[in-house]
Design a protein around this motif. Structure first.
Motif, PDB file in Angstrom:
ATOM      1  N   UNK A  98     -21.925   8.165  19.298  1.00 10.87           N
ATOM      2  CA  UNK A  98     -21.819   8.388  20.736  1.00 10.87           C
ATOM      3  C   UNK A  98     -21.362   9.824  20.940  1.00 10.87           C
ATOM      4  N   UNK A  99     -22.145  10.605  21.679  1.00 10.80           N
ATOM      5  CA  UNK A  99     -21.812  12.006  21.950  1.00 10.80           C
ATOM      6  C   UNK A  99     -21.208  12.118  23.345  1.00 10.80           C
ATOM      7  N   UNK A 100     -19.956  12.521  23.398  1.00 12.72           N
ATOM      8  CA  UNK A 100     -19.251  12.655  24.672  1.00 12.72           C
ATOM      9  C   UNK A 100     -18.882  14.106  24.977  1.00 12.72           C
ATOM     10  N   UNK A 101     -19.391  15.041  24.195  1.00 11.31           N
ATOM     11  CA  UNK A 101     -19.068  16.458  24.397  1.00 11.31           C
ATOM     12  C   UNK A 101     -19.425  16.902  25.811  1.00 11.31           C
ATOM     13  N   UNK A 102     -18.487  17.582  26.453  1.00 11.91           N
ATOM     14  CA  UNK A 102     -18.675  18.186  27.768  1.00 11.91           C
ATOM     15  C   UNK A 102     -19.077  17.186  28.852  1.00 11.91           C
ATOM     16  N   UNK A 103     -18.736  15.955  28.682  1.00  7.88           N
ATOM     17  CA  UNK A 103     -19.015  14.944  29.699  1.00  7.88           C
ATOM     18  C   UNK A 103     -17.757  14.701  30.510  1.00  7.88           C
ATOM     19  N   UNK A 131     -16.445  13.887  20.295  1.00  9.71           N
ATOM     20  CA  UNK A 131     -15.769  14.144  21.567  1.00  9.71           C
ATOM     21  C   UNK A 131     -15.311  15.579  21.732  1.00  9.71           C
ATOM     22  N   UNK A 132     -15.244  16.345  20.665  1.00  8.67           N
ATOM     23  CA  UNK A 132     -14.755  17.717  20.746  1.00  8.67           C
ATOM     24  C   UNK A 132     -13.243  17.787  20.669  1.00  8.67           C
ATOM     25  N   UNK A 133     -12.758  19.022  20.556  1.00 11.77           N
ATOM     26  CA  UNK A 133     -11.312  19.260  20.484  1.00 11.77           C
ATOM     27  C   UNK A 133     -11.038  20.645  21.021  1.00 11.77           C
ATOM     28  N   UNK A 141     -11.391  18.962  26.465  1.00  9.32           N
ATOM     29  CA  UNK A 141     -11.768  18.194  25.268  1.00  9.32           C
ATOM     30  C   UNK A 141     -10.577  17.475  24.634  1.00  9.32           C
ATOM     31  N   UNK A 142      -9.413  18.083  24.678  1.00 13.53           N
ATOM     32  CA  UNK A 142      -8.248  17.432  24.071  1.00 13.53           C
ATOM     33  C   UNK A 142      -7.739  16.287  24.936  1.00 13.53           C
ATOM     34  N   UNK A 143      -7.885  16.399  26.250  1.00 13.95           N
ATOM     35  CA  UNK A 143      -7.514  15.285  27.130  1.00 13.95           C
ATOM     36  C   UNK A 143      -8.426  14.095  26.830  1.00 13.95           C
ATOM     37  N   UNK A 144      -9.728  14.359  26.700  1.00 14.92           N
ATOM     38  CA  UNK A 144     -10.667  13.294  26.358  1.00 14.92           C
ATOM     39  C   UNK A 144     -10.308  12.673  25.007  1.00 14.92           C
ATOM     40  N   UNK A 145     -10.020  13.510  24.039  1.00 16.61           N
ATOM     41  CA  UNK A 145      -9.650  13.041  22.699  1.00 16.61           C
ATOM     42  C   UNK A 145      -8.409  12.140  22.762  1.00 16.61           C
TER      43      UNK A 145
END
Length: 197
Positions: A98-103, A131-133, A141-145
C-alpha cells in the motif's frame, strides 16, 4: 428454650463487642478512587463505539509522535520476537503493498483498514506499507508514520509490524504481519492430517 434460641444466644455471646464497619472505613472502598481513562483507553473506546469504520473517526490528537529516526515495532501477545525480527529483515515475501506517500491523512485513514481487511480476506500474511518519513517530528510524513503505528495496533487482523530495511524503504516503510484467516487455518489442519496419514 428451643434449639434455635440457644444458637441465637450463643452467637451473640461469641460476637460480644463486634461492631459493623462504618461505611467510609470499609476496606473495599479504601484506595479505590477511579482515575480518568488514559488516552489509549479513550482511543480504544472511540474505535469500539465507531464500529468497523472506526478509523474514519479517529483523531490524530491522541497520537504520540514517533521521532523520525526511531524504527517502528509492535507485536501482539503470543507472537515470538523471532517472527518480528524476520519480518524486519524482509524474511517473508511481500504479498501486497500500500503506497501512502504524499496522500492526505484523511485518505490514509480510509485506505488502511480497507487494505488490511482485503489482504486478510485474500489469506495474505505479509504486506508492506510505504508511508515515507520526514526529517522533523511534526512533518506530514512523520505524522502519518506515527498515526500508522497507532492505527495498526487497533486492527484485529494485525499481529505484528516492524520498520523495513533500507532495501525495502527503510524507516519510510513498514512490514505488517497479518494473522491467518479461518480458511487458512482449516487448510493447514487438513494438510497436517494428510501428512500424518
Amino acid at each position: 428454650m428451643t434449639q434455635g434460641c440457644h444458637e441465637d444466644v450463643d452467637f451473640r455471646a461469641l460476637m460480644g463487642d463486634v461492631r459493623p464497619l462504618k461505611q467510609e472505613r470499609n476496606r473495599a472502598d479504601v484506595g479505590h478512587h477511579r482515575s480518568a481513562p488514559s488516552e489509549s483507553q479513550l482511543v480504544r473506546r472511540q474505535y469500539a463505539l465507531a464500529g468497523e469504520e472506526g478509523l474514519d473517526t479517529l483523531s490524530d490528537e491522541f497520537i504520540d509522535l514517533v521521532p523520525p529516526f526511531d524504527p517502528l515495532e509492535y507485536r501482539r501477545d503470543g507472537i515470538q520476537t523471532g517472527v518480528v525480527e524476520r519480518l524486519r529483515q524482509g524474511g517473508y515475501p511481500m504479498q501486497a503493498s500500500l503506497h501512502l506517500l504524499r496522500r492526505p491523512l484523511q485518505e490514509c485513514r480510509r485506505e488502511l483498514p480497507a487494505f488490511i481487511r482485503d489482504a486478510y480476506a485474500a489469506d495474505l500474511r505479509s504486506v508492506l506499507i510505504i508511508h515515507g518519513r520526514g526529517r522533523e517530528i511534526d512533518s506530514p510524513p512523520n505524522v502519518l508514520r506515527s498515526c500508522l503505528a497507532r492505527w495498526l495496533t487497533l486492527l484485529d487482523e494485525v499481529q505484528a509490524y516492524a520498520s523495513a530495511q533500507e532495501r525495502d524503504g527503510g524507516l519510510g516503510a513498514t512490514w505488517v504481519m497479518l494473522r491467518k484467516s479461518e480458511r487458512a487455518r482449516a487448510n493447514n489442519r487438513e494438510r497436517q492430517q494428510k501428512r500424518r496419514g
